[in-house]
Motif scaffolding. Structure first.
Motif, PDB file in Angstrom:
ATOM      1  N   PRO A 161      -3.475  -2.412  13.272  1.00  0.00           N
ATOM      2  CA  PRO A 161      -2.205  -1.883  13.192  1.00  0.00           C
ATOM      3  C   PRO A 161      -2.131  -1.634  14.733  1.00  0.00           C
ATOM      4  O   PRO A 161      -1.352  -1.803  15.490  1.00  0.00           O
ATOM      5  CB  PRO A 161      -1.337  -2.452  11.948  1.00  0.00           C
TER       6      PRO A 161
ATOM      7  N   TRP B 202       7.907  -4.710  16.693  1.00  0.00           N
ATOM      8  CA  TRP B 202       7.089  -4.783  14.140  1.00  0.00           C
ATOM      9  C   TRP B 202       6.192  -4.032  14.070  1.00  0.00           C
ATOM     10  O   TRP B 202       6.040  -3.353  13.733  1.00  0.00           O
ATOM     11  CB  TRP B 202       6.846  -6.271  14.922  1.00  0.00           C
ATOM     12  N   LYS B 203       5.348  -3.266  15.393  1.00  0.00           N
ATOM     13  CA  LYS B 203       4.443  -2.059  14.918  1.00  0.00           C
ATOM     14  C   LYS B 203       4.808  -1.146  14.802  1.00  0.00           C
ATOM     15  O   LYS B 203       4.649  -0.600  13.738  1.00  0.00           O
ATOM     16  CB  LYS B 203       3.121  -2.374  16.097  1.00  0.00           C
TER      17      LYS B 203
ATOM     18  N   ASP C 109      -4.882  -8.790   8.824  1.00  0.00           N
ATOM     19  CA  ASP C 109      -3.665  -8.365   9.826  1.00  0.00           C
ATOM     20  C   ASP C 109      -2.298  -7.754   9.102  1.00  0.00           C
ATOM     21  O   ASP C 109      -2.215  -8.848   8.500  1.00  0.00           O
ATOM     22  CB  ASP C 109      -3.568  -8.975  10.672  1.00  0.00           C
TER      23      ASP C 109
ATOM     24  N   THR D  47       0.534  -7.721   9.386  1.00  0.00           N
ATOM     25  CA  THR D  47       2.021  -7.787   9.911  1.00  0.00           C
ATOM     26  C   THR D  47       2.776  -7.764   9.052  1.00  0.00           C
ATOM     27  O   THR D  47       2.888  -7.701   7.918  1.00  0.00           O
ATOM     28  CB  THR D  47       1.646 -10.026  10.180  1.00  0.00           C
ATOM     29  N   GLU D  48       4.038  -8.407   9.162  1.00  0.00           N
ATOM     30  CA  GLU D  48       5.337  -8.643   9.191  1.00  0.00           C
ATOM     31  C   GLU D  48       5.398  -9.252   7.054  1.00  0.00           C
ATOM     32  O   GLU D  48       5.780  -8.074   6.564  1.00  0.00           O
ATOM     33  CB  GLU D  48       6.344  -8.188   9.796  1.00  0.00           C
TER      34      GLU D  48
END
Length: 239
Positions: free
Chosen positions: A105, A118-119, A82, A84-85
């Motif tokens: 994502p 965030w995306k 995944d 993620t940040e």
């Protein structure tokens, strides 16, 4: 060079059989090791040769999701489950040119790119840093030797088949039957349209078209059903 994010590295310590899938992918993009770098088009071609995108679910969002306008040669790829940040930060720190994120994502359409979501922030950072983003998701599930096959490895050998058969795209064939004319077997839809349009208008009304089943792709499709060669207990399966 293919790098694993920190979480995947920890996972590999407990799931050594995970390397089976990674080795099969590495086999298809081994040119990176021999030539130092590849262009983005060549890398995506290798990935799609390993798992064609048509194997993915119709609802899924797979393939090249972000393609930088000013592309860099691909010499380092970060593989993650995944994006993620924290993983994005890791990718930047390792100066990769491409990220392969198993889960996409970017799934639903984005109406704007701001710093509030965030995306959206991930998409912006990929574009700002000229990082290509590729997601295979269900195409890697369905391909022979992919995630579905990897998941059943611990249970031992047996007869394996897909829960949902995957047909070869465009493999349908047709038979066109018209009064007073011999039946025509047509290999694809384009040939059918041409043959049908060539019929006289009064004959078309009584013409009959029979569609034949698409050809299934062996070993490919969603899910796996296995008939084990040697039965195991529920306790053993949970281990």
């Amino acid at each position: 060079l293919i790098l694993l994010d920190s979480l995947l590295q920890e996972t590999m310590l407990f799931l050594p059989k995970s390397l089976t899938l990674l080795k099969s992918v590495n086999l298809h993009i081994s040119d990176l090791r021999h030539f130092g770098s590849m262009d983005l088009k060549s890398v995506t071609k290798k990935l799609e040769e390993f798992a064609p995108l048509h194997l993915a679910g119709s609802w899924d969002n797979v393939g090249l999701l972000i393609e930088p306008m000013d592309q860099r040669p691909i010499s380092k790829i970060l593989l993650t489950n995944d994006l993620t940040e924290p993983v994005m930060e890791e990718a930047l720190s390792k100066n990769v040119e491409m990220i392969i994120s198993y889960h996409p994502p970017l799934f639903r359409p984005l109406k704007r790119f701001t710093s509030k979501n965030w995306k959206e922030r991930i998409a912006i950072r990929c574009m700002e840093n000229r990082i290509a983003l590729f997601s295979p998701h269900t195409s890697w599930d369905a391909v022979q030797g992919g995630i579905n096959d990897w998941l059943i490895l611990p249970f031992g050998p047996g007869r394996v088949e897909s829960c949902e058969k995957q047909n070869a795209p465009g493999s349908s064939s047709f038979t066109l039957s018209a009064p007073g004319q011999p039946d025509q077997f047509l290999a694809n839809k384009k040939a059918l349209e041409k043959a049908y349009s060539s019929l006289e208008e009064q004959i078309r009304a009584d013409a009959r078209i029979t569609k034949h089943e698409e050809h299934p792709l062996p070993g490919k499709g969603a899910g796996r059903l296995i008939q084990l060669d040697t039965a195991i207990t529920l306790e053993d399966s949970l281990k």
